[in-house]
Each structure stands twice: as structure tokens, then as C-alpha cells.
Design a protein around this motif. Structure first.
Motif, PDB file in Angstrom:
ATOM      1  N   THR A  21       0.828  -1.207   0.000  1.00 23.78           N
ATOM      2  CA  THR A  21       0.000   0.000   0.000  1.00 23.78           C
ATOM      3  C   THR A  21       0.864   1.260   0.000  1.00 23.78           C
ATOM      4  N   THR A  22       1.989   1.227   0.704  1.00 27.75           N
ATOM      5  CA  THR A  22       2.895   2.376   0.696  1.00 27.75           C
ATOM      6  C   THR A  22       3.458   2.610  -0.693  1.00 27.75           C
ATOM      7  N   ALA A  23       3.840   1.545  -1.378  1.00 27.47           N
ATOM      8  CA  ALA A  23       4.367   1.677  -2.737  1.00 27.47           C
ATOM      9  C   ALA A  23       3.317   2.266  -3.680  1.00 27.47           C
ATOM     10  N   CYS A  24       2.067   1.847  -3.506  1.00 30.22           N
ATOM     11  CA  CYS A  24       0.983   2.376  -4.350  1.00 30.22           C
ATOM     12  C   CYS A  24       0.777   3.872  -4.112  1.00 30.22           C
ATOM     13  N   VAL A  25       0.763   4.272  -2.851  1.00 25.67           N
ATOM     14  CA  VAL A  25       0.544   5.679  -2.511  1.00 25.67           C
ATOM     15  C   VAL A  25       1.706   6.539  -3.002  1.00 25.67           C
ATOM     16  N   ILE A  26       2.934   6.084  -2.780  1.00 24.88           N
ATOM     17  CA  ILE A  26       4.102   6.855  -3.217  1.00 24.88           C
ATOM     18  C   ILE A  26       4.124   6.999  -4.735  1.00 24.88           C
ATOM     19  N   THR A  27       3.814   5.926  -5.443  1.00 24.44           N
ATOM     20  CA  THR A  27       3.781   5.980  -6.899  1.00 24.44           C
ATOM     21  C   THR A  27       2.758   6.999  -7.384  1.00 24.44           C
ATOM     22  N   PHE A  61       1.359  -2.717 -11.285  1.00 26.99           N
ATOM     23  CA  PHE A  61       0.489  -3.059 -10.162  1.00 26.99           C
ATOM     24  C   PHE A  61       0.383  -1.929  -9.135  1.00 26.99           C
ATOM     25  N   LEU A  62       1.117  -0.851  -9.322  1.00 26.67           N
ATOM     26  CA  LEU A  62       1.214   0.183  -8.297  1.00 26.67           C
ATOM     27  C   LEU A  62       0.440   1.451  -8.616  1.00 26.67           C
ATOM     28  N   PHE A  63       0.023   1.617  -9.842  1.00 23.91           N
ATOM     29  CA  PHE A  63      -0.651   2.862 -10.224  1.00 23.91           C
ATOM     30  C   PHE A  63      -2.127   2.598 -10.490  1.00 23.91           C
ATOM     31  N   PHE A  64      -2.999   3.316  -9.741  1.00 22.36           N
ATOM     32  CA  PHE A  64      -4.443   3.144  -9.864  1.00 22.36           C
ATOM     33  C   PHE A  64      -5.113   4.354 -10.512  1.00 22.36           C
ATOM     34  N   GLY A  68      -8.294  10.605  -6.756  1.00 23.42           N
ATOM     35  CA  GLY A  68      -9.712  10.896  -6.926  1.00 23.42           C
ATOM     36  C   GLY A  68     -10.526   9.769  -6.316  1.00 23.42           C
ATOM     37  N   PHE A  69     -11.817   9.725  -6.640  1.00 24.23           N
ATOM     38  CA  PHE A  69     -12.693   8.722  -6.051  1.00 24.23           C
ATOM     39  C   PHE A  69     -12.251   7.310  -6.401  1.00 24.23           C
ATOM     40  N   THR A  70     -11.918   7.060  -7.665  1.00 19.58           N
ATOM     41  CA  THR A  70     -11.530   5.714  -8.087  1.00 19.58           C
ATOM     42  C   THR A  70     -10.274   5.254  -7.370  1.00 19.58           C
ATOM     43  N   PHE A  71      -9.313   6.162  -7.239  1.00 21.99           N
ATOM     44  CA  PHE A  71      -8.068   5.829  -6.528  1.00 21.99           C
ATOM     45  C   PHE A  71      -8.355   5.485  -5.067  1.00 21.99           C
ATOM     46  N   LEU A  72      -9.119   6.339  -4.386  1.00 21.79           N
ATOM     47  CA  LEU A  72      -9.424   6.103  -2.980  1.00 21.79           C
ATOM     48  C   LEU A  72     -10.222   4.816  -2.794  1.00 21.79           C
ATOM     49  N   PHE A  73     -11.182   4.569  -3.679  1.00 25.20           N
ATOM     50  CA  PHE A  73     -12.004   3.362  -3.604  1.00 25.20           C
ATOM     51  C   PHE A  73     -11.127   2.117  -3.707  1.00 25.20           C
ATOM     52  N   ASN A  74     -10.235   2.105  -4.698  1.00 28.36           N
ATOM     53  CA  ASN A  74      -9.366   0.946  -4.888  1.00 28.36           C
ATOM     54  C   ASN A  74      -8.379   0.782  -3.749  1.00 28.36           C
ATOM     55  N   MET A  75      -7.844   1.877  -3.238  1.00 32.58           N
ATOM     56  CA  MET A  75      -6.863   1.783  -2.169  1.00 32.58           C
ATOM     57  C   MET A  75      -7.496   1.284  -0.871  1.00 32.58           C
ATOM     58  N   ILE A  76      -8.738   1.708  -0.603  1.00 32.32           N
ATOM     59  CA  ILE A  76      -9.417   1.231   0.602  1.00 32.32           C
ATOM     60  C   ILE A  76      -9.621  -0.278   0.538  1.00 32.32           C
ATOM     61  N   PHE A  77     -10.068  -0.770  -0.601  1.00 30.53           N
ATOM     62  CA  PHE A  77     -10.292  -2.208  -0.736  1.00 30.53           C
ATOM     63  C   PHE A  77      -8.963  -2.969  -0.731  1.00 30.53           C
ATOM     64  N   THR A  78      -7.940  -2.406  -1.375  1.00 26.09           N
ATOM     65  CA  THR A  78      -6.630  -3.054  -1.368  1.00 26.09           C
ATOM     66  C   THR A  78      -6.098  -3.187   0.044  1.00 26.09           C
ATOM     67  N   TYR A  79      -6.156  -2.092   0.799  1.00 25.27           N
ATOM     68  CA  TYR A  79      -5.657  -2.085   2.171  1.00 25.27           C
ATOM     69  C   TYR A  79      -6.456  -3.065   3.044  1.00 25.27           C
ATOM     70  N   ARG A  80      -7.765  -3.013   2.968  1.00 21.46           N
ATOM     71  CA  ARG A  80      -8.607  -3.820   3.853  1.00 21.46           C
ATOM     72  C   ARG A  80      -8.420  -5.313   3.617  1.00 21.46           C
ATOM     73  N   LEU A 118      -2.901  -2.448 -19.608  1.00 21.87           N
ATOM     74  CA  LEU A 118      -1.778  -1.564 -19.303  1.00 21.87           C
ATOM     75  C   LEU A 118      -1.462  -1.506 -17.809  1.00 21.87           C
ATOM     76  N   PHE A 119      -2.513  -1.408 -16.980  1.00 21.51           N
ATOM     77  CA  PHE A 119      -2.329  -1.339 -15.533  1.00 21.51           C
ATOM     78  C   PHE A 119      -3.147  -2.447 -14.871  1.00 21.51           C
ATOM     79  N   LEU A 120      -2.527  -3.129 -13.905  1.00 19.50           N
ATOM     80  CA  LEU A 120      -3.128  -4.325 -13.320  1.00 19.50           C
ATOM     81  C   LEU A 120      -3.412  -4.191 -11.825  1.00 19.50           C
ATOM     82  N   GLY A 121      -3.315  -2.979 -11.283  1.00 22.90           N
ATOM     83  CA  GLY A 121      -3.556  -2.791  -9.861  1.00 22.90           C
ATOM     84  C   GLY A 121      -4.967  -3.163  -9.453  1.00 22.90           C
ATOM     85  N   GLN A 122      -5.951  -2.770 -10.252  1.00 30.19           N
ATOM     86  CA  GLN A 122      -7.340  -3.076  -9.925  1.00 30.19           C
ATOM     87  C   GLN A 122      -7.605  -4.572 -10.002  1.00 30.19           C
ATOM     88  N   ALA A 123      -7.023  -5.241 -10.994  1.00 25.83           N
ATOM     89  CA  ALA A 123      -7.171  -6.696 -11.092  1.00 25.83           C
ATOM     90  C   ALA A 123      -6.549  -7.377  -9.879  1.00 25.83           C
TER      91      ALA A 123
END
Length: 250
Positions: A21-27, A61-64, A68-80, A118-123
Motif C-alpha cells: 500500500t505504501t508503494a501504491c501511494v508513493i507511486t 500493479f502500483l498505479f491506480f 480521486g474517487f476511483t483511486f481512494l475506492f481501490n486503495m481502501i479495498f486493497t488495504y482492507r 496496461l495497468f493491473l492494480g485493480q485486477a
């Protein structure tokens, strides 16, 4: 005091959840500040194998997306769900958890070469949700206070919500498919007659992520704790809590 409290809470996060999660946020912050471009992060087999830009195998896998809303939504589910898996069914088995992430990531990269993803973070997030949901089939969920369902339906609810947001359905389907493959190989096939455990954790991962000795009297939190969010939370209280409240009312 608040700073110290945040630091203490942060350091109490499980190792893998904290690192990912830290890597995702920093990216995301680096992209938001125009220090890094998304064009330097996305999955591109030609640039990876011909120009040796190997970091793309990880950064996909690190860039969502932008903050914005989509980023926060994905990060909350990723973290939880990353944390609930690591503290639940993978508790004391960090090496096995890392193997699951490596297996899932590898399968997604193979799919991306054929599906032009192109990006696989959500998957990756959907895969974590799928594995947790299949291992907690009787947990009741509540999504935004609108839908009540059991945990195994959560990945499909997220897929439908993703479609409503205008996102590609293919990314979520890849996450669900990879999650199901892992669940079948790890939980279903070994339990069948003649079945064996195919995914065996390499010894170097065990040595690298060897858990520290823990207090045997420590009682871990249950994996299916809701976490306090309105989306994807458990909809039923524990029977003991209900009995206690009824006794107080009487």
C-alpha cells in the motif's frame, strides 16, 4: 502526539500490506507531482523484453490512476482485504502470502500480454477480494447500505460497480479468474481424493519472511472483521452481542 499515533498505527500494519500500500501511494504521489509519468509505468512487453525496462513488471500493479474517487475506492479495498488476508488465513505464513501475490501477479502479466492491459492494480485488488471472499463464505456483506449478500458475491458486486463507473470489465474479470485459479489450486484441489498441493513455497521465501515468535496466548482478530466502512462490511452482528444488548434492554 497525533504524529506518533499515526506512526505507531502504520508500523503495526502487517509487513506485506504495509509495503504494497505504501508503494501504491508513493507511486501515485510521484505521478501527481509530475515527477514520474504514467507512460513510464504501464505494462509494455516490447519495452520490457527489448529495452530491459523491467521495472514495468512491478509498476503496472502500483498505479491506480490520478488521486480521486476511483483511486481512494481501490486503495481502501486493497488495504482492507490485503490486511485481512495477511492477518487471517495467512497469519504466521507471510512467505505463503508473498507466493500468492507472486503467482497472481505472474498470471496477470501473462493475461496482459494477450489482452493488451496496461495497468493491473485493480485486477490485483479483485484477486485479493476474491480469495478472502471464498475463504469466508458465510460472512454477510452490505454494500453502500443498498445491497445485502454473502461474501462470495462481493467480487461480482465490485465488478458491476466498476462497470457503472465506466471502467473496463476485462480488468476485473482477469482478477476474478486469477483469484479463482489460486483458490482452486490451494484450497480445493489438495482436499480432493488424490489431490496434492501444487503451489509449494520456495525455501528462500520462507527464510526471508520467517515470522517472529509470538505469544501463544495472543488471540488474533477474526479475518472477517468489517472494518467500519459502509461498502463491503459485514451486515450481521455477532450472536453474543445481540444477547448482551437484549439483556441490557430487559
Amino acid at each position: 502526539m497525533d504524529h506518533l499515533t499515526f506512526r505507531q498505527e502504520y508500523m503495526q500494519l502487517p509487513l506485506v500490506t504495509r509495503a504494497y500500500t505504501t508503494a501504491c501511494v508513493i507511486t501515485t504521489i510521484l505521478v501527481q507531482l509530475d515527477i514520474v509519468s504514467p507512460f513510464q509505468l504501464y505494462f509494455n512487453p516490447i519495452l520490457i523484453f527489448r529495452h530491459y525496462q523491467l521495472w514495468r513488471l512491478l509498476t503496472t500493479f502500483l498505479f491506480f490512476g490520478p488521486i480521486g474517487f476511483t483511486f481512494l475506492f481501490n486503495m481502501i479495498f486493497t488495504y482492507r482485504y490485503c490486511r485481512m488476508l495477511e492477518e487471517g488465513s495467512f497469519r504466521g505464513r507471510t512467505a505463503d502470502f508473498v507466493l500468492m501475490m507472486m503467482f497472481g501477479g505472474t498470471c496477470m502479466l501473462i493475461c496482459a500480454m494477450f489482452c493488451s492491459l496496461l495497468f493491473l492494480g485493480q485486477a490485483f485488488t479483485i484477486m485479493l477480494v476474491y480469495v478472502w471472499a471464498r475463504r469466508n463464505p458465510f460472512v454477510r456483506m452490505n454494500f453502500f447500505g443498498l445491497l445485502n449478500f454473502q461474501a462470495p458475491y462481493l467480487p461480482w458486486v465490485l465488478l458491476g460497480f466498476s462497470v457503472l463507473l465506466g471502467n473496463s470489465i476485462l480488468v476485473d474479470l482477469v482478477g476474478i479468474a486469477v483469484g479463482h485459479v489460486y483458490y482452486f489450486l490451494e484450497d480445493v484441489f489438495p482436499a480432493r481424493s488424490g489431490g496434492i498441493r501444487i503451489l509449494k513455497t520456495p525455501q528462500f521465501l520462507v527464510q526471508l519472511f520467517e515470522p517472529r515468535n509470538e505469544d501463544p496466548a495472543y488471540n488474533p482478530r477474526p479475518e472477517e472483521r468489517p472494518g467500519g466502512f459502509l461498502w463491503g462490511e459485514a451486515a450481521q452482528r455477532r450472536p453474543e452481542q445481540q444477547q448482551e444488548e437484549e439483556g441490557q434492554q430487559q
